[in-house]
Structure formats: structure tokens, C-alpha cells
Design a protein around this motif. Sequence first.
Motif, PDB file in Angstrom:
ATOM      1  N   ARG A 120      -9.458   2.231  -5.839  1.00 48.25           N
ATOM      2  CA  ARG A 120      -8.536   2.733  -4.821  1.00 48.25           C
ATOM      3  C   ARG A 120      -9.305   3.243  -3.600  1.00 48.25           C
ATOM      4  NH1 ARG A 120      -5.530   5.652  -8.085  1.00 48.25           N
ATOM      5  NH2 ARG A 120      -6.668   7.580  -7.762  1.00 48.25           N
TER       6      ARG A 120
ATOM      7  N   ILE B 117       0.969   2.739  -3.414  1.00 44.34           N
ATOM      8  CA  ILE B 117      -0.287   3.162  -4.057  1.00 44.34           C
ATOM      9  C   ILE B 117      -0.609   4.572  -3.594  1.00 44.34           C
ATOM     10  CG2 ILE B 117      -2.735   2.653  -4.369  1.00 44.34           C
ATOM     11  CD1 ILE B 117      -1.995  -0.311  -3.617  1.00 44.34           C
TER      12      ILE B 117
ATOM     13  N   ARG C 297      -0.996  -3.421  -7.549  1.00 45.22           N
ATOM     14  CA  ARG C 297      -0.475  -2.057  -7.367  1.00 45.22           C
ATOM     15  C   ARG C 297      -0.836  -1.170  -8.561  1.00 45.22           C
ATOM     16  NH1 ARG C 297       5.646  -1.573  -8.475  1.00 45.22           N
ATOM     17  NH2 ARG C 297       4.741  -1.742 -10.550  1.00 45.22           N
TER      18      ARG C 297
ATOM     19  N   ILE D 248      -3.323   6.174  -0.680  1.00 45.57           N
ATOM     20  CA  ILE D 248      -3.918   5.162   0.202  1.00 45.57           C
ATOM     21  C   ILE D 248      -3.211   5.180   1.549  1.00 45.57           C
ATOM     22  CG2 ILE D 248      -4.106   2.673   0.560  1.00 45.57           C
ATOM     23  CD1 ILE D 248      -5.708   2.677  -1.670  1.00 45.57           C
TER      24      ILE D 248
ATOM     25  N   LYS E   4      -9.332   5.076  -9.717  1.00 44.70           N
ATOM     26  CA  LYS E   4      -9.679   5.878  -8.530  1.00 44.70           C
ATOM     27  C   LYS E   4     -10.793   5.241  -7.693  1.00 44.70           C
ATOM     28  CE  LYS E   4     -10.906  10.560  -7.208  1.00 44.70           C
ATOM     29  NZ  LYS E   4     -11.153  11.927  -7.650  1.00 44.70           N
TER      30      LYS E   4
ATOM     31  N   LEU F  50      -4.679  -0.388  -8.913  1.00 46.10           N
ATOM     32  CA  LEU F  50      -5.182   0.605  -7.954  1.00 46.10           C
ATOM     33  C   LEU F  50      -4.614   1.990  -8.233  1.00 46.10           C
ATOM     34  CD1 LEU F  50      -5.504  -1.207  -4.524  1.00 46.10           C
ATOM     35  CD2 LEU F  50      -7.239  -0.755  -6.242  1.00 46.10           C
ATOM     36  N   ASN F  51      -3.381   2.063  -8.698  1.00 48.75           N
ATOM     37  CA  ASN F  51      -2.827   3.377  -9.032  1.00 48.75           C
ATOM     38  C   ASN F  51      -3.524   4.003 -10.234  1.00 48.75           C
ATOM     39  OD1 ASN F  51      -0.859   4.277  -7.158  1.00 48.75           O
ATOM     40  ND2 ASN F  51       0.550   2.706  -7.884  1.00 48.75           N
TER      41      ASN F  51
ATOM     42  N   SER G  14       0.793  -1.228   0.000  1.00 51.60           N
ATOM     43  CA  SER G  14       0.000   0.000   0.000  1.00 51.60           C
ATOM     44  C   SER G  14       0.824   1.276   0.000  1.00 51.60           C
ATOM     45  CB  SER G  14      -0.956   0.000   1.195  1.00 51.60           C
ATOM     46  OG  SER G  14      -1.951  -0.985   1.009  1.00 51.60           O
TER      47      SER G  14
ATOM     48  N   TYR H  52     -10.770   0.335  -1.657  1.00 53.77           N
ATOM     49  CA  TYR H  52      -9.733  -0.333  -0.880  1.00 53.77           C
ATOM     50  C   TYR H  52      -9.390   0.493   0.371  1.00 53.77           C
ATOM     51  CZ  TYR H  52      -5.513  -3.116  -0.020  1.00 53.77           C
ATOM     52  OH  TYR H  52      -4.538  -3.929   0.531  1.00 53.77           O
ATOM     53  N   GLN H  53      -9.316   1.791   0.205  1.00 57.67           N
ATOM     54  CA  GLN H  53      -9.057   2.682   1.342  1.00 57.67           C
ATOM     55  C   GLN H  53     -10.104   2.482   2.426  1.00 57.67           C
ATOM     56  OE1 GLN H  53      -6.610   4.947   2.086  1.00 57.67           O
ATOM     57  NE2 GLN H  53      -7.652   5.576   3.953  1.00 57.67           N
TER      58      GLN H  53
END
Length: 172
Positions: A132, A48, A122, A51, A129, A125-126, A45, A135-136
Motif C-alpha cells: 500500500r 483503499i 483492492r 491511499i 501495508k 492493498l487493504n 483507490s 503504491y502511494q
Amino acid sequence: MLGLPKGQVFLVPWTEKWIQEYEFEREKINKKLTKLNVRMHHIGSTSIKGISAKPIIDMAIEINHFDDGLLYVAGLEELGYSYHGINLLPERHYFNKGEPRTHQIHMYEKNNRYLKEQLLFRDYLNSDKISRQEYQELKEELSKTFNTNKHAYAEAKTEFVKNIILKANLKG
């Protein structure tokens, strides 16, 4: 802030300093292992952008042959890493540094599927949005639920991670 004490799970907001710390550590490792052919990747993380993460820099080192991982132990130990063998995580040599733990190295043979999945996750997620942000939110919830159990925290993220890897493979 960098470092996660044993038995704790907490997140800190993402910072550009994590990328700088990865680059600094990568340079030290490359200088120490200069005669050996390795590729390094910032994973986890902290790689990323945006995050929150456990404050540990995760790195993957890609080597030509799995058994060659033992050739790296002495050099990495000179840099403060502890070698934990190959039995903790599948198909990888595992090292960590610091107490509280600040860095982890996952050493894979090139073309290893676990390494490929780390990089797919990775990169996806980068670039996405919405995923991402999902996941956050998941990580925030789980870090509160499993604030003293890193294994339960990691296990509870597994389904999300597998779904992202599937999406990345379909996209790629």
C-alpha cells in the motif's frame, strides 16, 4: 473534496467520506434499479484505506449477462450518469457522473476477469501495508509527472498493478 476536472490528474488525501459517499450512491442506485439483480463493489483507490486518490468514486456493478447492461442505462441516466458504451474499456459498460467527474461505474458480467482483478487488487492493498505504501509513493510521483494526462498516468501504474494481482493470486 470530490470531483476531477477534465484534463487534470491530482491526488487528495484519503478520507472516510469516500466510503460514506460510495454507500450513499450505492443506496440510490439500488433503489433505482430495484427490479434488477445487481451486486455492487467499491473499487479503485478511494476504496483503499489510507491511499491518496483522484477524487472520483469508482464503483463496479456486477450483472448476470453482459448484454443486460443496456437495461440499466435509462435508470442510471435518471441519476445523472452518462453512458459511454462498451468501447472505452474492455468487457465493460462505462458510465460517469458530474463535471468535474465525481463517480464512475464499471459494469461487468459476473465472474469477469477484470472485475476479479479489481477486487483482488483492492483487497490485497487493504491487507498489505508495505505494498500500500509503495503504491502511494508511485501514485504521488506519477501524478506530478502526468498531471495533465490521465491515460499516461494509468498506463504508468500498469506494471505495479499486474505485480500486485500476481501476488494476490499466489497468496489466495
